[in-house]
Design a protein around this motif. Structure first.
Motif, PDB file in Angstrom:
ATOM      1  N   GLY A   1     132.827  51.845 -92.841  1.00 21.26           N
ATOM      2  CA  GLY A   1     131.471  52.373 -92.884  1.00 21.26           C
ATOM      3  C   GLY A   1     130.551  51.508 -93.725  1.00 21.26           C
ATOM      4  O   GLY A   1     129.387  51.280 -93.361  1.00 21.26           O
ATOM      5  N   LEU A   2     131.064  50.995 -94.836  1.00 22.44           N
ATOM      6  CA  LEU A   2     130.251  50.138 -95.693  1.00 22.44           C
ATOM      7  C   LEU A   2     129.973  48.792 -95.039  1.00 22.44           C
ATOM      8  O   LEU A   2     128.882  48.219 -95.202  1.00 22.44           O
ATOM      9  CB  LEU A   2     130.947  49.948 -97.041  1.00 22.44           C
ATOM     10  N   MET A   3     130.950  48.253 -94.308  1.00 23.78           N
ATOM     11  CA  MET A   3     130.703  47.021 -93.556  1.00 23.78           C
ATOM     12  C   MET A   3     129.605  47.231 -92.515  1.00 23.78           C
ATOM     13  O   MET A   3     128.712  46.391 -92.352  1.00 23.78           O
ATOM     14  CB  MET A   3     131.989  46.545 -92.876  1.00 23.78           C
ATOM     15  N   CYS A   4     129.684  48.356 -91.804  1.00 27.42           N
ATOM     16  CA  CYS A   4     128.647  48.656 -90.815  1.00 27.42           C
ATOM     17  C   CYS A   4     127.288  48.822 -91.486  1.00 27.42           C
ATOM     18  O   CYS A   4     126.258  48.388 -90.949  1.00 27.42           O
ATOM     19  CB  CYS A   4     129.019  49.905 -90.025  1.00 27.42           C
ATOM     20  N   LEU A   5     127.267  49.438 -92.667  1.00 23.23           N
ATOM     21  CA  LEU A   5     126.016  49.590 -93.393  1.00 23.23           C
ATOM     22  C   LEU A   5     125.441  48.228 -93.768  1.00 23.23           C
ATOM     23  O   LEU A   5     124.221  48.008 -93.688  1.00 23.23           O
ATOM     24  CB  LEU A   5     126.224  50.445 -94.643  1.00 23.23           C
ATOM     25  N   GLN A   6     126.306  47.306 -94.188  1.00 24.13           N
ATOM     26  CA  GLN A   6     125.833  45.939 -94.463  1.00 24.13           C
ATOM     27  C   GLN A   6     125.168  45.345 -93.221  1.00 24.13           C
ATOM     28  O   GLN A   6     124.148  44.660 -93.316  1.00 24.13           O
ATOM     29  CB  GLN A   6     126.999  45.059 -94.900  1.00 24.13           C
ATOM     30  N   VAL A   7     125.756  45.616 -92.058  1.00 20.45           N
ATOM     31  CA  VAL A   7     125.170  45.150 -90.802  1.00 20.45           C
ATOM     32  C   VAL A   7     123.819  45.808 -90.561  1.00 20.45           C
ATOM     33  O   VAL A   7     122.829  45.137 -90.235  1.00 20.45           O
ATOM     34  CB  VAL A   7     126.123  45.440 -89.628  1.00 20.45           C
ATOM     35  N   PHE A   8     123.775  47.130 -90.702  1.00 20.71           N
ATOM     36  CA  PHE A   8     122.536  47.861 -90.425  1.00 20.71           C
ATOM     37  C   PHE A   8     121.380  47.322 -91.267  1.00 20.71           C
ATOM     38  O   PHE A   8     120.251  47.198 -90.797  1.00 20.71           O
ATOM     39  CB  PHE A   8     122.715  49.350 -90.705  1.00 20.71           C
ATOM     40  N   VAL A   9     121.666  47.017 -92.520  1.00 20.96           N
ATOM     41  CA  VAL A   9     120.619  46.608 -93.448  1.00 20.96           C
ATOM     42  C   VAL A   9     120.292  45.124 -93.324  1.00 20.96           C
ATOM     43  O   VAL A   9     119.122  44.724 -93.478  1.00 20.96           O
ATOM     44  CB  VAL A   9     121.050  46.948 -94.893  1.00 20.96           C
ATOM     45  N   ASN A  10     121.300  44.294 -92.999  1.00 22.69           N
ATOM     46  CA  ASN A  10     121.127  42.852 -93.149  1.00 22.69           C
ATOM     47  C   ASN A  10     121.160  42.024 -91.870  1.00 22.69           C
ATOM     48  O   ASN A  10     120.817  40.830 -91.923  1.00 22.69           O
ATOM     49  CB  ASN A  10     122.211  42.312 -94.095  1.00 22.69           C
ATOM     50  N   ALA A  11     121.589  42.566 -90.762  1.00 17.47           N
ATOM     51  CA  ALA A  11     121.673  41.765 -89.534  1.00 17.47           C
ATOM     52  C   ALA A  11     120.318  41.150 -89.218  1.00 17.47           C
ATOM     53  O   ALA A  11     119.298  41.836 -89.192  1.00 17.47           O
ATOM     54  CB  ALA A  11     122.149  42.629 -88.374  1.00 17.47           C
ATOM     55  N   GLY A  12     120.325  39.840 -89.005  1.00 21.13           N
ATOM     56  CA  GLY A  12     119.096  39.147 -88.665  1.00 21.13           C
ATOM     57  C   GLY A  12     118.296  38.634 -89.847  1.00 21.13           C
ATOM     58  O   GLY A  12     117.299  37.934 -89.657  1.00 21.13           O
ATOM     59  N   SER A  13     118.725  38.957 -91.066  1.00 21.80           N
ATOM     60  CA  SER A  13     117.992  38.495 -92.245  1.00 21.80           C
ATOM     61  C   SER A  13     118.659  37.247 -92.820  1.00 21.80           C
ATOM     62  O   SER A  13     119.851  37.020 -92.623  1.00 21.80           O
ATOM     63  CB  SER A  13     117.931  39.581 -93.319  1.00 21.80           C
ATOM     64  N   ARG A  14     117.890  36.458 -93.533  1.00 24.83           N
ATOM     65  CA  ARG A  14     118.422  35.220 -94.101  1.00 24.83           C
ATOM     66  C   ARG A  14     119.221  35.463 -95.375  1.00 24.83           C
ATOM     67  O   ARG A  14     120.162  34.721 -95.671  1.00 24.83           O
ATOM     68  CB  ARG A  14     117.277  34.251 -94.400  1.00 24.83           C
TER      69      ARG A  14
END
Length: 293
Positions: free
Chosen positions: A152-165
């Protein structure tokens, strides 16, 4: 035009795309429910979530039977899992792996800020499946953290950060919600697979075979975790909310049916028509369903 497009996608770009396709194939083969939820994600987070779940599924399969069916001893199975963990970190460091699932996961880890603080506990819980057959409350919590909450925390990292530098840390409320949703998912699966875990794998994750075992208490904990997670889902990025709502509502429905079944031998499932209705409700933008004991 077709030839030009094919020529443009070559080299590492083609390899990256092929790795993501491999991860997507893993999810589609192993989980119709998560496959449905992934399709409801926006284009930004969708491939990354598939990459996370693909690695989790491959590692889970190492310890849950296929390696043994292939003739590996427990010692050899543990060695394969150790090698997978080493190769995972090497892929993240290099940015490349000959293992397509690891290559896909490494791309996600590098972009979204998934580090050893989440990866190491995951592999520790997978390793526990080779060493621990009966869990008490403390070992259950430790196992669930590594096997589900960190996903769940890995997915949260994705939700917040995907596409950001530059990856950032999610808000503490979202971290707590991600952990509790992951824990609820895992405990629901433990209850659904109780007989199979005991008979085929010889494992007792919930301690229900002991005099202190309390199935109702497990269901109460699931409902509390689902309720806490539901409260923060509206704070997720817009291109993630519908998918997470659908997954939450599916497991809330499973929990409700598990409570009604009173622990019967038949594996509880949600009919496809009900899954479709829950997905449609989430797609329309409704908030997660209220959980009631």
């Amino acid at each position: 035009m077709k030839a030009t497009r094919q020529q443009a996608v070559t080299g590492l770009s083609l390899y990256d795309r092929t790795a993501e396709d491999a991860a997507a194939a893993v999810i589609s083969r192993y989980s119709t429910s998560f496959g449905l939820a992934c399709r409801m994600l926006g284009a930004r987070p969708r491939p990354h979530v598939r990459n996370v779940y693909a690695l989790a599924r491959v590692a889970d399969e190492v310890v849950d039977g296929p390696a043994q069916e292939a003739g590996l001893s427990p010692h050899e199975t543990a060695a394969v899992l150790d090698q997978l963990e080493r190769e995972c970190f090497a892929a993240i460091d290099r940015g490349f792996s000959t293992n397509l699932v690891l290559h896909a996961f490494a791309r996600t880890a590098r972009e979204c800020g998934i580090g050893a603080d989440l990866i190491t506990p995951f592999f520790a819980s997978m390793r526990a499946d080779l060493e621990v057959t009966s869990h008490d409350a403390a070992s259950h919590d430790e196992y669930v953290y590594g096997s589900a909450e960190v996903i769940g925390l890995m997915c949260l990292q994705v939700f917040v950060n995907a596409g950001s530098r530059h990856p950032v840390d999610p808000a503490p409320r979202l971290v707590d919600g991600a952990r509790r949703l992951g824990a609820a998912f895992q405990d629901v699966n433990f209850l659904r697979d109780l007989d199979d875990d005991r008979s085929r794998l010889g494992r007792d994750y919930l301690g229900l075979s002991t005099p202190a075992g309390d199935r109702a208490a497990v269901l109460d904990r699931i409902d509390a975790d689902l309720g806490a997670a539901a409260a923060v889902i509206p704070e997720l990025p817009a291109d993630c909310r519908r998918a997470v709502t659908a997954a939450h509502d599916l497991f809330a429905e499973l929990a409700r049916r598990l409570r009604a079944s009173e622990g019967g031998p038949k594996r509880v499932r949600v009919p496809d028509t009900v899954k479709a209705r829950l997905a449609a409700r989430a797609m329309l933008g409704f908030a997660p369903k209220e959980v009631r004991a």
